[in-house]
Design an enzyme around this catalytic site. Structure first.
Site, PDB file in Angstrom:
ATOM      1  CB  CYS B 152      -0.671  -0.111   1.196  1.00  0.00           C
ATOM      2  SG  CYS B 152      -2.440  -0.725   0.934  1.00  0.00           S
ATOM      3  CB  VAL B 153       3.392   2.718  -1.815  1.00  0.00           C
ATOM      4  CG1 VAL B 153       3.967   3.935  -1.848  1.00  0.00           C
ATOM      5  CG2 VAL B 153       4.172   1.958  -0.872  1.00  0.00           C
ATOM      6  CD  GLU B 155      -1.044   8.817  -0.250  1.00  0.00           C
ATOM      7  OE1 GLU B 155      -1.171   9.861  -0.334  1.00  0.00           O
ATOM      8  OE2 GLU B 155      -0.702   8.285   0.951  1.00  0.00           O
ATOM      9  N   GLY B 157      -3.343  10.992  -5.235  1.00  0.00           N
ATOM     10  CA  GLY B 157      -2.700  11.940  -5.712  1.00  0.00           C
ATOM     11  C   GLY B 157      -1.078  11.774  -5.728  1.00  0.00           C
ATOM     12  NE  ARG B 274      10.821  -0.923 -10.595  1.00  0.00           N
ATOM     13  CZ  ARG B 274      11.262   0.046 -10.159  1.00  0.00           C
ATOM     14  NH1 ARG B 274      12.433   0.522  -9.937  1.00  0.00           N
ATOM     15  NH2 ARG B 274      10.356   1.165  -9.630  1.00  0.00           N
ATOM     16  CD  GLU B 394       6.561  -3.979  -9.047  1.00  0.00           C
ATOM     17  OE1 GLU B 394       5.366  -4.273  -8.868  1.00  0.00           O
ATOM     18  OE2 GLU B 394       7.714  -4.178  -8.409  1.00  0.00           O
ATOM     19  CB  THR B 396       5.405   5.267 -14.999  1.00  0.00           C
ATOM     20  OG1 THR B 396       6.148   6.022 -14.744  1.00  0.00           O
ATOM     21  CG2 THR B 396       4.075   5.141 -14.375  1.00  0.00           C
TER      22      THR B 396
END
Lengths: 254, 414
Positions: B152-153, B155, B157, B274, B394, B396
């Site tokens: 959960c990182v 948001e 905004g 990644r 993961e 852009t």
């Protein structure tokens, strides 16, 4: 009660691969082609492992005959739950001509050496479709056989085997020690899970030579030629039933 | 590799043409063949994808239903949670081995694979920064039952600009009170626990490297409110939601490493996650290539198979080039991190490249199918929709380029 089960596993060309005949018509192309365990052998391994899980059997030993690569097949059996493996080393021309007669002699010798009281095999291999090894092994050992098994149940020192036959299902009771060959509906083989694959690495595979078992590998058969099945010809469309009957009469079919 | 000596300062830029090469102390040597165990692992993943994922993937895509039966099966087979160390009940697989499995699962369906991969992403902060008690508690339970977790990182905004995260964590006695809103959280509605990044230092002058803290939060903590399941373009069976945190109380024992260490942990997790994401994109691209090739060998036009027309065969050739290179890229990035080296440069290259080519190859596959490709009864339109997110999540495509350019230029500035 059966203490030790021998399960034969054969390394064959994977069922999903499109088979190609070699240009010299001596056989099929195997180089670089994907191989895996014969599907009926998978069912045989599954049945043996289930018997062990039900505590009806103490040890499951997977056996395969062939060159170095068959160790992959034995490892798959170990990952499915077999306890240890035996690799009977056969290579080169001997491997090319290896057939049910030689394999059944090997299995019979191993069954005596390992004091096995039950042998479970696939009913046939998908490459040669011989459907002979189980029957020959039982004959060589003078053991009863339950072939085309779709259900196996242990009843004391006997086996109840339900066999798939043309007319339906046949139930027989045979004494142990015995040979059973697995048919399609006997069970659904489990996947080898990743943890079991890792555990299988620690299980032992012993190497044995056919000579050590006193088995002569000479083949009584000679393959003359291998050809692809004829290409399917296009059909002919007809307008009416009368046309169809007419055409069939012309072709001498009726 | 010989070191070029002579450093004439006025010829800085020409002599320093080989600065990177002179620092290479080994020549990378990827194994030319997989080990037996790797082949067996790949085989299990492939069989599972072919026999269990592929038949049901189109229906999950249509309905958007969470593929829990498939996830449970994958868990039973040991195909999930591969990064969890053996001490906590996991297999402790190398990054390379995990990537092999991921590629095979993604070949089946990237929606299913993303749901599975989100576990690795959520677990990674605990694996790299958790203390013994935290690892036992939060990793141990994942191997005892098929549970999900989430990272959960992001948001509403702040996505790429992680330093712009506004969720607040205020210390009160032995607890932290969390308030904020997270968005686009994979497994947001299915997770048993979350890794959460929140700002602990309210001072705007405090640098990102000290202002954030990483927490582990049980999903059933009062005040945690997952939002509605979002309907997305692709990977539709994956559960993506907003999650609101309203006066959520977390014990201080659930802080990872310590206050202020959150940013480093959140970013450090990416170096390990990644490569598998790149592997997933490669799996999708391989599937698109296979489907397009099979079609091209069946469909006829102008009297011959379309595969015999150079327009199509050249497209297939370029698709093949891209898939092979993407595979090599993720394998290199996995191998680097397995060998104990910092792999940020390679991980970003792999993710950026694989994400881009997955989109190109899937689009080309639709093109090769022609009108049929646009239709939902053929498998390729789903691949094109599923591929897009690989250029977004993961990190852009643009963020990857930022990272790669920074790493690349840093070598020359040394």
């Amino acid at each position: 009660m059966a203490a030790r089960v021998l399960v034969g596993v054969k390394r064959v060309i994977d069922y999903a691969v499109k088979i190609r005949v070699k240009p010299d018509n001596t056989g099929v192309v195997t180089d670089g082609v994907k191989h895996s365990m014969n599907p009926f052998c998978e069912i045989a391994v599954e049945e043996a492992v289930r018997l062990k899980e039900k505590k009806l059997v103490k040890e499951v030993v997977a056996v395969s005959c062939g060159p170095q690569q068959v160790q992959e097949t034995i490892r798959t059996a170990l990952a499915m739950g077999a306890d240890r493996g035996i690799h009977v080393e056969v290579s080169g021309k001997d491997y090319d001509s290896l057939g049910p007669l030689q394999v059944s002699k090997i299995l019979a010798a191993l069954a005596k050496k390992e004091e096995a009281s039950l042998i479970i095999l696939g009913k046939q291999a998908i490459d040669d479709d011989c459907n002979q090894t189980g029957q020959m092994t039982a004959a060589l050992l003078d053991w009863p056989q339950g072939t085309f098994a779709s259900e196996v149940a242990v009843e004391g020192d006997k086996l109840k085997v339900i066999r798939e036959v043309d007319g339906g299902l046949e139930t027989i009771k045979i004494n142990l020690p015995a040979v059973v060959t697995a048919d399609l509906r006997l069970n659904t083989p489990r996947y080898a899970t990743l943890p079991n694959i890792m555990k299988a690495k620690k299980k032992k595979i012993t190497n044995v030579k056919p000579g050590d078992l006193g088995v002569d590998l000479t083949s009584r058969l000679e393959v003359l030629r291998v050809d692809e099945p004829p290409q399917r010809q296009a059909g002919v469309k007809v307008e009416t039933v009368e046309d169809l009957v007419g055409k069939l009469k012309e072709a001498g079919r009726i | 590799d010989t070191i070029i000596s002579a450093e004439a300062p006025e010829m800085n830029y020409t002599l320093n043409f080989w600065p990177y090469r002179s620092q290479v102390t080994h020549f990378p040597c990827l194994p030319s063949e997989l080990t037996d165990q790797q082949k067996e692992f790949k085989e299990v993943a492939r069989k599972f994808a072919q026999e269990e994922i592929i038949p049901v993937a189109p229906e999950y895509d249509r309905s958007g239903e969470y593929p829990f039966p498939l996830i449970r099966r994958a868990w039973e087979l040991g195909l999930m949670n591969s990064h969890i160390p053996e001490d906590y009940g996991g297999l402790g697989l190398s990054s390379f081995d995990s990537c092999l499995i991921t590629e095979e699962l993604a070949y089946g369906c990237t929606g299913v694979q993303t749901a599975i991969e989100a576990n690795s992403l959520g677990q990674m902060p605990v694996i790299i920064a958790g203390n013994e008690a935290q690892k036992k508690k939060y990793l141990g339970r994942m191997t005892e039952e098929p549970l999900m977790c989430a990272y959960c990182v992001t948001e509403p905004g702040a996505g790429s600009d992680v330093a712009g995260v506004r969720t607040r964590a205020v210390k009160k006695g032995d607890e932290y009170i969390i308030n904020g809103q997270k968005m686009w959280i994979t497994n947001g509605g299915k997770a048993n626990w979350y890794f959460l990044l929140a700002r602990t230092d309210p001072d705007p002058k405090c640098p990102a490297s000290r202002a954030f803290t990483g927490f582990v939060i049980e999903a059933d903590t009062p005040g945690v409110q997952p939002g509605k399941k979002e309907m997305n373009m692709g990977q539709r069976c994956s559960d993506t939601r907003g999650v609101t945190f309203e006066d959520v109380r977390i014990p201080k024992e659930n802080v990872l490493l310590g206050e202020g260490a959150g940013f480093k942990i959140a970013m450090g997790a990416f170096d390990k996650t990644r490569p598998p994401v790149a592997a997933g994109a490669t799996g999708l691209a391989q599937r698109a290539l296979d489907e397009a090739t099979k079609y091209a060998l069946e469909r006829k036009t102008f009297g011959r198979l379309i595969a015999d027309h150079q327009a199509i065969s050249f497209m297939l050739a370029e698709m093949a080039m891209k898939v092979e290179l993407a595979r090599l890229a993720y394998q290199r990035s996995a191998w680097e991190v397995d060998d104990g080296r910092r792999n940020t440069y390679y991980a970003s290259i792999a993710k950026a490249y694989a994400g881009d080519i997955a989109n190109q190859v899937a689009t080309d596959a639709v093109q090769i199918f022609g009108g049929n490709g646009f239709n939902s009864e053929y498998p390729v339109e789903k691949l094109m929709r599923d591929a897009k997110i690989y250029q977004i999540y993961e990190g852009t495509a643009q963020i990857q380029r930022l990272i790669i350019s920074r790493e690349h230029l840093a070598k020359y500035k040394r």
